[in-house]
Structure formats: structure tokens, C-alpha cells
Motif scaffolding. Sequence first.
Motif, PDB file in Angstrom:
ATOM      1  N   GLN A 179       0.101  10.526   5.158  1.00  0.00           N
ATOM      2  CA  GLN A 179      -1.344  10.545   4.926  1.00  0.00           C
ATOM      3  C   GLN A 179      -1.962   9.156   5.092  1.00  0.00           C
ATOM      4  O   GLN A 179      -3.187   9.036   5.207  1.00  0.00           O
ATOM      5  CB  GLN A 179      -1.652  11.063   3.521  1.00  0.00           C
ATOM      6  CG  GLN A 179      -1.327  12.519   3.332  1.00  0.00           C
ATOM      7  CD  GLN A 179      -1.498  12.967   1.891  1.00  0.00           C
ATOM      8  OE1 GLN A 179      -1.960  12.215   1.035  1.00  0.00           O
ATOM      9  NE2 GLN A 179      -1.134  14.192   1.609  1.00  0.00           N
ATOM     10  N   GLU A 180      -1.131   8.130   5.118  1.00  0.00           N
ATOM     11  CA  GLU A 180      -1.638   6.768   5.265  1.00  0.00           C
ATOM     12  C   GLU A 180      -2.066   6.515   6.712  1.00  0.00           C
ATOM     13  O   GLU A 180      -1.401   6.975   7.645  1.00  0.00           O
ATOM     14  CB  GLU A 180      -0.559   5.750   4.870  1.00  0.00           C
ATOM     15  CG  GLU A 180      -0.270   5.709   3.390  1.00  0.00           C
ATOM     16  CD  GLU A 180      -1.475   5.260   2.588  1.00  0.00           C
ATOM     17  OE1 GLU A 180      -1.960   4.136   2.799  1.00  0.00           O
ATOM     18  OE2 GLU A 180      -1.949   6.055   1.748  1.00  0.00           O
TER      19      GLU A 180
ATOM     20  N   GLU B 165       7.794  -1.280   7.120  1.00  0.00           N
ATOM     21  CA  GLU B 165       6.933  -0.640   8.118  1.00  0.00           C
ATOM     22  C   GLU B 165       7.029  -1.415   9.414  1.00  0.00           C
ATOM     23  O   GLU B 165       7.031  -2.646   9.414  1.00  0.00           O
ATOM     24  CB  GLU B 165       5.490  -0.610   7.614  1.00  0.00           C
ATOM     25  CG  GLU B 165       4.547   0.177   8.500  1.00  0.00           C
ATOM     26  CD  GLU B 165       3.950  -0.622   9.644  1.00  0.00           C
ATOM     27  OE1 GLU B 165       3.580  -0.031  10.657  1.00  0.00           O
ATOM     28  OE2 GLU B 165       3.865  -1.865   9.526  1.00  0.00           O
TER      29      GLU B 165
ATOM     30  N   ARG C 297       3.286  12.295   1.663  1.00  0.00           N
ATOM     31  CA  ARG C 297       2.331  11.299   1.160  1.00  0.00           C
ATOM     32  C   ARG C 297       2.244  10.100   2.091  1.00  0.00           C
ATOM     33  O   ARG C 297       1.158   9.591   2.377  1.00  0.00           O
ATOM     34  CB  ARG C 297       2.728  10.853  -0.258  1.00  0.00           C
ATOM     35  CG  ARG C 297       1.775   9.811  -0.843  1.00  0.00           C
ATOM     36  CD  ARG C 297       0.348  10.369  -0.909  1.00  0.00           C
ATOM     37  NE  ARG C 297      -0.604   9.341  -1.284  1.00  0.00           N
ATOM     38  CZ  ARG C 297      -1.257   8.554  -0.413  1.00  0.00           C
ATOM     39  NH1 ARG C 297      -1.051   8.665   0.898  1.00  0.00           N
ATOM     40  NH2 ARG C 297      -2.125   7.666  -0.856  1.00  0.00           N
ATOM     41  N   LEU C 298       3.369   9.613   2.589  1.00  0.00           N
ATOM     42  CA  LEU C 298       3.340   8.461   3.495  1.00  0.00           C
ATOM     43  C   LEU C 298       2.610   8.790   4.789  1.00  0.00           C
ATOM     44  O   LEU C 298       1.877   7.953   5.324  1.00  0.00           O
ATOM     45  CB  LEU C 298       4.758   7.974   3.793  1.00  0.00           C
ATOM     46  CG  LEU C 298       5.471   7.273   2.640  1.00  0.00           C
ATOM     47  CD1 LEU C 298       6.924   7.003   3.001  1.00  0.00           C
ATOM     48  CD2 LEU C 298       4.751   5.974   2.257  1.00  0.00           C
TER      49      LEU C 298
ATOM     50  N   ALA D 183       0.842   4.129  -2.775  1.00  0.00           N
ATOM     51  CA  ALA D 183       0.686   5.537  -2.401  1.00  0.00           C
ATOM     52  C   ALA D 183       1.763   6.392  -3.065  1.00  0.00           C
ATOM     53  O   ALA D 183       1.488   7.495  -3.539  1.00  0.00           O
ATOM     54  CB  ALA D 183       0.744   5.695  -0.881  1.00  0.00           C
TER      55      ALA D 183
ATOM     56  N   ARG E 286       0.822  -1.215   0.000  1.00  0.00           N
ATOM     57  CA  ARG E 286       0.000   0.000   0.000  1.00  0.00           C
ATOM     58  C   ARG E 286       0.855   1.264   0.000  1.00  0.00           C
ATOM     59  O   ARG E 286       0.453   2.293  -0.530  1.00  0.00           O
ATOM     60  CB  ARG E 286      -0.996   0.007   1.155  1.00  0.00           C
ATOM     61  CG  ARG E 286      -0.401   0.227   2.513  1.00  0.00           C
ATOM     62  CD  ARG E 286      -1.503   0.249   3.567  1.00  0.00           C
ATOM     63  NE  ARG E 286      -0.970   0.315   4.888  1.00  0.00           N
ATOM     64  CZ  ARG E 286      -1.374   1.176   5.806  1.00  0.00           C
ATOM     65  NH1 ARG E 286      -2.361   2.007   5.553  1.00  0.00           N
ATOM     66  NH2 ARG E 286      -0.835   1.187   6.997  1.00  0.00           N
ATOM     67  N   TYR E 287       2.063   1.182   0.544  1.00  0.00           N
ATOM     68  CA  TYR E 287       2.952   2.341   0.534  1.00  0.00           C
ATOM     69  C   TYR E 287       3.561   2.539  -0.854  1.00  0.00           C
ATOM     70  O   TYR E 287       3.714   3.668  -1.311  1.00  0.00           O
ATOM     71  CB  TYR E 287       4.033   2.216   1.604  1.00  0.00           C
ATOM     72  CG  TYR E 287       3.437   1.960   2.968  1.00  0.00           C
ATOM     73  CD1 TYR E 287       2.522   2.852   3.525  1.00  0.00           C
ATOM     74  CD2 TYR E 287       3.746   0.808   3.684  1.00  0.00           C
ATOM     75  CE1 TYR E 287       1.932   2.608   4.758  1.00  0.00           C
ATOM     76  CE2 TYR E 287       3.172   0.559   4.919  1.00  0.00           C
ATOM     77  CZ  TYR E 287       2.272   1.458   5.448  1.00  0.00           C
ATOM     78  OH  TYR E 287       1.696   1.222   6.662  1.00  0.00           O
TER      79      TYR E 287
ATOM     80  N   VAL F 201       0.336   5.619   9.984  1.00  0.00           N
ATOM     81  CA  VAL F 201       1.737   5.996   9.776  1.00  0.00           C
ATOM     82  C   VAL F 201       1.993   7.258  10.586  1.00  0.00           C
ATOM     83  O   VAL F 201       1.326   8.264  10.413  1.00  0.00           O
ATOM     84  CB  VAL F 201       2.058   6.229   8.283  1.00  0.00           C
ATOM     85  CG1 VAL F 201       3.469   6.794   8.128  1.00  0.00           C
ATOM     86  CG2 VAL F 201       1.914   4.942   7.494  1.00  0.00           C
TER      87      VAL F 201
END
Length: 105
Positions: free
Chosen positions: A67-68, A35, A64-65, A11, A7-8, A71
Amino acid sequence: MSKPEQRYWDALKEVMDPEFPVSVVDMGLIYDIKENEGVIDLTMTYTAASCACMEWIEGDIKKRLLQEPDVREANIQVVWDPPWTVERLSQEAREKMKYWGVSSR
């Protein structure tokens, strides 16, 4: 790739190289993403050691990361070995570069 880190990677397909509208993933700049309990450790490189946009790209990646969901921290380690080569470009990036006349591959 079915790892949780996928998912990263997905993203980061939204983070564009400032010189061409190609993602940092498709440019082959991202080498690894791990992660652990909300902390992302990312290993990457650049096309050249003299890249003028390093801070900008790293800022965009971190933004951007973060925003997950879940995180809370994003760490970036820049490495120069192995060096970046055009072989790291995705097929999508190759097609865009060819369209723009930047590469014939």
C-alpha cells in the motif's frame, strides 16, 4: 531512526499479531527492512517455529507494504537466528501484556 526505511517500520505498526492486539513491530518480530527501487526485503522471525499464523501474518505484512507509494514487491525472509525472546517486546507491548496478565515484566 531517520533512514528512509522508517516509513515501512511505521506502516507495519498497523499489522497486528493475531493473538494479541500488538503490532508485529512492537512484538519484535521484524528484524530488518531494506528497500531498493521499490522492492522491500524484510527479515523477521516468530515467537515459535510452530506458530499457526505464519502465512496470515506474512500476508498482512505484504499487503500493508504494498500500500506504500512506489512499493511494487515485498519479500519476506523468516529466520530463527537470533531467536525471538521477550526482550524484543517494545515497552508498549510489555504494558499491554502486563495488562492482560500474560507477563509481569
